[in-house]
Motif scaffolding. Sequence first.
Motif, short mmCIF file in Angstrom:
data_model
loop_
_atom_site.label_atom_id
_atom_site.label_comp_id
_atom_site.label_asym_id
_atom_site.label_seq_id
_atom_site.Cartn_x
_atom_site.Cartn_y
_atom_site.Cartn_z
N ALA A 208 0.84 -1.20 0.00
CA ALA A 208 0.00 0.00 0.00
C ALA A 208 0.87 1.25 0.00
CB ALA A 208 -0.92 -0.01 1.22
N ALA A 209 1.91 1.26 0.84
CA ALA A 209 2.83 2.40 0.87
C ALA A 209 3.59 2.52 -0.45
CB ALA A 209 3.81 2.24 2.03
N LEU A 210 3.98 1.39 -1.00
CA LEU A 210 4.70 1.40 -2.27
C LEU A 210 3.82 1.92 -3.40
CD1 LEU A 210 7.44 0.52 -3.50
CD2 LEU A 210 6.40 -1.71 -3.97
N PHE A 211 2.56 1.52 -3.39
CA PHE A 211 1.63 2.01 -4.41
C PHE A 211 1.44 3.52 -4.29
CE2 PHE A 211 -2.60 3.01 -6.01
CZ PHE A 211 -2.57 2.43 -7.27
N ALA A 212 1.23 4.01 -3.07
CA ALA A 212 1.05 5.44 -2.88
C ALA A 212 2.30 6.22 -3.30
CB ALA A 212 0.71 5.74 -1.41
N GLN A 213 3.45 5.68 -2.96
CA GLN A 213 4.71 6.35 -3.30
C GLN A 213 4.90 6.43 -4.82
OE1 GLN A 213 8.16 4.37 -1.74
NE2 GLN A 213 9.53 5.37 -3.20
N THR A 214 4.66 5.33 -5.51
CA THR A 214 4.94 5.30 -6.95
C THR A 214 3.84 5.94 -7.78
OG1 THR A 214 4.01 3.05 -7.08
CG2 THR A 214 6.40 3.25 -6.79
N ARG A 215 2.61 5.96 -7.27
CA ARG A 215 1.50 6.50 -8.06
C ARG A 215 1.13 7.92 -7.69
NH1 ARG A 215 3.16 1.44 -9.36
NH2 ARG A 215 1.75 0.47 -10.87
N LEU A 216 1.43 8.34 -6.48
CA LEU A 216 1.08 9.69 -6.04
C LEU A 216 2.30 10.58 -5.86
CD1 LEU A 216 -1.72 8.77 -3.48
CD2 LEU A 216 -2.05 10.03 -5.62
N ALA A 217 3.23 10.14 -5.01
CA ALA A 217 4.39 10.98 -4.74
C ALA A 217 5.24 11.20 -5.97
CB ALA A 217 5.24 10.35 -3.62
N GLN A 218 5.36 10.18 -6.82
CA GLN A 218 6.23 10.30 -7.99
C GLN A 218 5.46 10.58 -9.27
OE1 GLN A 218 8.51 6.68 -8.21
NE2 GLN A 218 9.30 6.88 -6.13
N ARG A 219 4.12 10.70 -9.17
CA ARG A 219 3.30 10.89 -10.38
C ARG A 219 3.68 9.85 -11.43
NH1 ARG A 219 -1.24 13.57 -9.84
NH2 ARG A 219 -1.20 14.12 -12.04
N HIS A 220 3.13 8.71 -11.28
CA HIS A 220 3.51 7.49 -12.00
C HIS A 220 3.63 7.69 -13.51
CE1 HIS A 220 2.49 3.26 -13.47
NE2 HIS A 220 3.61 3.13 -12.81
N SER A 221 4.70 7.11 -14.08
CA SER A 221 4.89 7.15 -15.53
C SER A 221 3.79 6.37 -16.23
CB SER A 221 6.25 6.52 -15.88
OG SER A 221 6.35 6.27 -17.26
N LEU A 222 3.52 6.74 -17.48
CA LEU A 222 2.56 6.00 -18.28
C LEU A 222 3.06 4.60 -18.61
CD1 LEU A 222 1.42 8.77 -20.81
CD2 LEU A 222 0.14 7.87 -18.87
N MET A 223 4.34 4.38 -18.47
CA MET A 223 4.94 3.09 -18.85
C MET A 223 5.22 2.24 -17.61
SD MET A 223 4.89 3.71 -21.97
CE MET A 223 4.84 5.13 -23.08
N TYR A 224 4.79 0.99 -17.65
CA TYR A 224 5.12 0.07 -16.56
C TYR A 224 6.61 -0.23 -16.61
CZ TYR A 224 0.15 -0.50 -15.86
OH TYR A 224 -1.18 -0.25 -15.58
N GLY A 225 7.19 -0.38 -15.41
CA GLY A 225 8.61 -0.64 -15.32
C GLY A 225 9.44 0.60 -15.13
N ALA A 226 8.78 1.77 -15.03
CA ALA A 226 9.51 3.02 -14.87
C ALA A 226 9.36 3.61 -13.47
CB ALA A 226 9.03 4.04 -15.91
N SER A 227 8.91 2.80 -12.53
CA SER A 227 8.66 3.30 -11.18
C SER A 227 9.87 3.21 -10.27
CB SER A 227 7.49 2.52 -10.54
OG SER A 227 6.31 2.71 -11.28
N GLY A 228 10.92 2.56 -10.70
CA GLY A 228 12.13 2.46 -9.89
C GLY A 228 11.95 1.63 -8.64
N LEU A 229 11.27 0.49 -8.74
CA LEU A 229 11.05 -0.37 -7.58
C LEU A 229 12.37 -0.98 -7.11
CD1 LEU A 229 7.84 -2.29 -8.77
CD2 LEU A 229 7.96 -0.27 -7.30
N ALA A 230 12.51 -1.09 -5.81
CA ALA A 230 13.70 -1.70 -5.24
C ALA A 230 13.69 -3.21 -5.51
CB ALA A 230 13.75 -1.45 -3.73
N PRO A 231 14.88 -3.83 -5.60
CA PRO A 231 14.94 -5.28 -5.90
C PRO A 231 14.12 -6.14 -4.95
CG PRO A 231 17.11 -4.30 -6.14
CD PRO A 231 16.23 -3.23 -5.58
N ARG A 232 14.11 -5.81 -3.65
CA ARG A 232 13.35 -6.63 -2.70
C ARG A 232 11.85 -6.52 -2.97
NH1 ARG A 232 14.98 -2.09 -0.02
NH2 ARG A 232 13.36 -0.84 1.00
#
Length: 547
Positions: free
Chosen positions: A512-536
């Motif tokens: 939930a925190a990861l979703f909020a961070q990548t979709r709200l705080a970073q204004r999610h890219s239109l392309m999947y795979g551009a969110s910079g998710l950590a390896p874990r």
Amino acid sequence: MRSVASPRTEVLNQSPPFCDVDLFACDVPLKEAVAAYGAKDHTTELSAFGKLWGSAEMAELGRLANENLPKLQTFDARGFRRDEVEFHPAYHELMAVSAHAGLHNSTWASSGAAAGGNAEVLRAAKFFIAAQVETGHLCPITMTRASVAALASNEALRARIMPVLSQRAYDPGFAPWWGKRGMTIGMGMTERQGGTDVRVNISRAERDGEAYRIIGHKWFMSAPMCDAFLVLAQTDGGLTCFFMPRFTPDGEINALHFQRLKNKLGNRSNASSEVEFEAAYALRLGEEGRGVATIIQMVSLTRQDCAIASAGLMRSGLAHALHHARHRSVFQKRLADQPLMRSVLADMALQVEAATALVMRLCRAFDRASTDPNENATMRLMTPVVKYWVCKSAPAFLYEAMECLGGNGYVEEGILARHYREAPVNAIWEGSGNVMCLDVLRVMTREREVAEAVLADLERQTRELPECADALTRIRVTLQAPEAESYARDAVEQLALVAAADALAPVHPGHAALFAQTRLAQRHSLMYGASGLAPRDVEDLLARALP
């Protein structure tokens, strides 16, 4: 002498079919969302359902139903009007399996009252699974389920219908509904000149004793072999809702004259028709002039199912992409081990987790709306929000899933091409994106206390999640501004993202925190795979998506 396969015929480096799997057990986010929102005691039932729909047999039925399109038979051999639609046996089998599982009636008691408990969440999980295999036949299933809400406006008629409608049986026979062992109900609202604006409908209903006779047309009337339809027509009192059966009380075929079947982009197993009414027999539902208010009870439920089905299509796209990537080798490594592909798949998995949790959270609101004012408020404001975001997300998501399979995803032999063609319909039917935004604005302005109750709950529940507080402030300002309509799409999307993060929190707080961070705080890219998710996070998301 040992035979050796020819290099021209040997098949290498291809993924096996994704079938004969338990579509419930292999979906950790679905299992956890169902448990979080009230149906944790139904694991055995849902697993049996998941095994059935994940079988090769059901996949084949879905293929056959879509490759053998419905055919309209307007007249019989002697020239009499028949107005029948013929379906491939696979379609009838899909309908029978869904009806046996209660997808068309399990949220209602046999009296027509809401079943209560966790009926909505339980049914939604099954609907979500069935949508992954064949979505077209779910159109009459969802309309039948939703029609009971509108039938409440005519208690006597509902009392006659429910003994038939409440049966977990499918009867494809072309016969009067009252003599059948099960029935389906469709709807017809839109006309050529109006579409969404049903208030400009010109079909006319004239009183004929206790009944009415309707003259006019419908530009879209789906599932024309339903046993009856809810339709809108004008009376002296204004736009009114009616129950129009395929057969009149004397057993004659009612005057619903189908002009043609629509040649649609997708949803091809399901027939959609243009129809003219030639003094067709109908019974009134609700008061004259209250047609929209009567049928909107049905529309809310069909919108709910649009969102559930779209989330199910996305889940199927993800599962097929992951399955392929784990079996396909590229550049001497499994595709699923390639860093770029892992980023794409994990980002997609996060999107599906959020969408799944959000639709199950909405279904819990439907379960509790009659007894809990806060859940009723959530249902009223969030139904158009959830439909808007989930349904409009699905086509682009499914394109990404297709690309994960490369050319194999683009050919019609695979299911993803069908999913891709199927996906847009849920965003268009039962209110397009703009209509959903206008409905949200209507609640924000006309039912401000309802809207504020939902926003206050979201504010309290998401205070620990990144960016949600600021997003809710922006949403309030935008949706209550004089020029709100011009900016409503962005605000409604932001509201959906906050609600999705909130819905995911009881399922998996970290995601939930990861979703909020990548979709709200970073204004999610239109392309999947551009969110910079950590390896874990990548590892965890992929492990949950398809163990």
